[in-house]
Design an enzyme around this catalytic site. Structure first.
Site, PDB file in Angstrom:
ATOM      1  N   SER A 109      -5.008  -3.404  -3.857  1.00 40.13           N
ATOM      2  CA  SER A 109      -4.128  -4.463  -3.428  1.00 40.13           C
ATOM      3  C   SER A 109      -4.632  -5.267  -2.243  1.00 40.13           C
ATOM      4  CB  SER A 109      -2.760  -3.874  -3.079  1.00 40.13           C
ATOM      5  OG  SER A 109      -2.862  -3.034  -1.943  1.00 40.13           O
ATOM      6  N   SER A 123      -6.592   0.968  -2.671  1.00 36.23           N
ATOM      7  CA  SER A 123      -6.374  -0.449  -2.352  1.00 36.23           C
ATOM      8  C   SER A 123      -7.310  -1.046  -1.309  1.00 36.23           C
ATOM      9  CB  SER A 123      -4.930  -0.666  -1.892  1.00 36.23           C
ATOM     10  OG  SER A 123      -4.076  -0.728  -3.011  1.00 36.23           O
ATOM     11  N   LYS A 164      -4.320  -7.649   6.523  1.00 33.61           N
ATOM     12  CA  LYS A 164      -3.516  -7.617   5.312  1.00 33.61           C
ATOM     13  C   LYS A 164      -2.058  -7.875   5.688  1.00 33.61           C
ATOM     14  CE  LYS A 164      -2.809  -4.537   1.318  1.00 33.61           C
ATOM     15  NZ  LYS A 164      -3.080  -3.193   0.781  1.00 33.61           N
TER      16      LYS A 164
END
Lengths: 479, 97
Positions: free
Chosen positions: A152, A176, A79
């Site tokens: 996310s 997330s 990420k």
């Protein structure tokens, strides 16, 4: 052989036996990125050369008989809020569009033998639940490209689901990791608060942030956690608690276990297909010898309100560092420093981030602190105590990961004002508990996940139950 | 206290955040919505409840004070928007006489 479709635990055996090479495997994964990512948008930066170089090094070491970590040679995606030395780390924000960190996160160092194929898309600074607040682009769901991948960590989940990576890391502050894993039909683990060092993860809400794996199987999640868990003097919140062996008991089964079903979660406005899959998961565990018992978490309804105040308060403080002085974007042509700060932040941050900074600043400001922030922290204690009470009656909890199926891109607008969309995932962050989302099949062609929540530092139990569920519902295909 | 446009603009100043007229309006509406939702917390009696600051009990950990290599000046300055003579450069802070 389509290696990119296989889970890491199978690939690592093939690599160890030298039946395949890391280079061949990495090449296939990079090919999937080439084929699919223009449409999916899972990656912000693709690092093909670097990945192939690491793969070649791993193959050479293996040929020489050097000892390697179990996951050496398995293609990894990170990420893009996890710092990589000398490699652009954007947080999907204009603020950090060209930021190259001078150091790598601890987890990046620990996984240095895994070929890094790229940095994945996210909601800006991890603030969102659809990867649509990214400055760059939305990420599409590999199961239905008109729908969101969740957020996310939507890029990481979509990449693993589409064969654009075999394993990935995400971060989870309010769901997330777990929500995008559920939306994309993959496994997502948020470890206990403090189990994994966050050094080098760009901070959002420091009392809740945690790094964890997104994988194609529960066993892969256990293997990844094994690699990244442990104390780190560079993260003051990292725990000295000894790291367990996450794979030895994984396949022992659930006979005799007590699984708590929190009745407040089932009273939420659940999509009927999510509810149906959830009931099937309960039944599958009972058929495997566990007993599902009803438990109560009476303060669940307050969790989202607590989260808004605490997460935004902490975010407003953490994001103060983006001032246009030491790194990141700087607004041009400012007559003085104060104007430079304000314009830099006004231009560099997107709408959602600014909204949360304002809400957080308000909640922490003089005169409001007791009313909002302190009050929220007290209610947070009540939410955490609910879990303590529940765990006196059961080994872990089973709950839906999300209330709904993946929604359409752009649909989030129509969801504004619905404050309880993340109510299934938030409480585990408030209480610092480990939680694992596991796919339990499809509904209307879209993946559904359920979530296991465990006691502090008891990842072993939720992985064991997750593995048992996976045996019933099978791993999902790579899209 | 309820939130209004004036409060939002004041908070934006505190947060060093330039916002447009249009944004100020939108932020006021959205934040008002969230705060109204958060009102439900006041329905709970929290007398005698300790605020939860860290979800997992933490102890202060001491370590030996050992000198270690750190970022070099060059590395620390490498990502800065503007640098001069080995320092971060910012616009004027003090008015000219």
């Amino acid at each position: 052989m389509e290696l990119y479709r296989k889970p890491a635990h199978e690939l690592s055996k093939l690599l160890a036996k030298k039946e395949i090479s890391a280079r061949e495997l990495t090449g296939q994964v990079l090919e999937q990125i080439e084929l699919k990512d223009k449409e999916l948008g899972a990656f912000i930066t693709v690092t093909a050369e670097k990945a192939l170089e690491t793969a070649r090094e791993v193959d050479e070491k293996r040929a020489k008989g050097e000892e390697l970590p179990l996951l050496a040679g398995i293609p990894l995606a990170l990420k893009d809020n996890i710092c990589t030395k000398g490699l652009r780390t954007t947080c999907a924000s204009k603020m950090l569009e060209n930021y190259q960190p001078p150091y790598s996160a601890t987890v990046v160092e620990k996984l240095s033998q895994l070929p890094l194929v790229g940095k994945t898309n996210l909601d800006e600074f991890a603030m969102g639940a659809s990867t649509e607040t990214s400055f760059f682009k939305p990420t599409r769901n590999p199961w239905d490209r008109e729908r969101v991948a969740g957020g996310s960590s939507g890029g990481s989940a979509a990449a693993v689901a589409a064969g654009e990576a075999v394993v990935a890391l995400g971060t989870d502050t309010g769901g997330s990791i777990r929500q995008p894993a559920a939306f994309c039909g993959v496994v997502g683990l948020k470890p206990t608060y403090g189990r994994v060092s966050r050094y080098g993860a760009v901070a959002f809400a420091s009392s809740m942030d945690q790094i964890g794996p997104i994988t194609r199987s529960v066993e892969d999640a256990a293997l990844m956690l094994q690699e990244i868990a442990g104390e780190d003097p560079r993260d003051a919140a990292s725990s000295r608690e000894p790291v367990a062996d996450y794979t030895s008991g994984l396949k022992q089964g659930v006979a005799g276990m007590k699984i708590g079903i929190p009745k407040e979660y089932l009273a939420l406005d659940l999509d009927p297909s999510v509810r149906q899959r959830f009931d099937e998961a309960c039944k599958a565990l009972e058929d495997a010898g566990a007993s599902c018992i009803e438990v109560s978490l009476p303060h669940t309804e307050y969790a989202a309100a607590v989260y808004y105040i605490v997460a935004c308060g902490e975010a407003s403080s953490n994001l103060a560092r983006f001032d246009g002085v030491r790194f990141g974007y700087r607004a041009p042509d400012s007559p003085d420093t104060t104007t430079m700060y304000s314009n830099t932040r006004g231009e560099g941050f997107g709408f959602e981030v600014k909204k949360r900074i304002l809400l957080g600043t308000f909640a922490l400001s003089s005169g409001q602190y007791d009313l909002y922030y302190s009050k929220a922290q007290k209610v947070r204690r009540l939410v955490a105590d609910d879990f303590k009470n529940a765990f006196t009656k059961c080994d872990c909890l089973l709950a839906p990961t999300t209330t709904m199926l993946p929604f359409k891109i752009g649909e989030i607008e129509s969801l504004s004002g619905q404050y309880e969309l993340d109510l299934c995932t938030i409480p585990a962050n408030l209480a610092g508990l480990p939680a694992l989302s596991v796919p339990v099949g499809l509904s209307q062609g879209l993946p559904v996940g359920v979530q296991l929540v465990g006691k502090h530092f008891d990842e072993e139990t939720i992985l064991k139950v997750g593995w048992a569920l996976e045996q019933c519902f099978g791993p999902m295909e790579v899209k | 206290m309820s939130i209004n446009r004036e409060v939002v603009e004041h908070v934006a100043k505190l947060a060093k955040l330039a916002i447009s007229e249009e944004e100020a309006e939108q932020f006021t509406n959205e934040i008002a919505g969230i705060l109204a939702y958060a009102e439900k917390l006041n329905a709970l009696d929290t007398t005698g409840v300790d605020p939860l600051i860290s979800p997992v009990p933490m102890q202060a950990v001491l370590r030996d004070d050992i000198v270690e290599e750190n970022l070099s000046q060059q590395e620390a300055l490498a990502a800065a928007p503007e640098v001069q003579d080995g320092m971060f450069k910012v616009p004027r802070i003090i008015e000219e006489e």
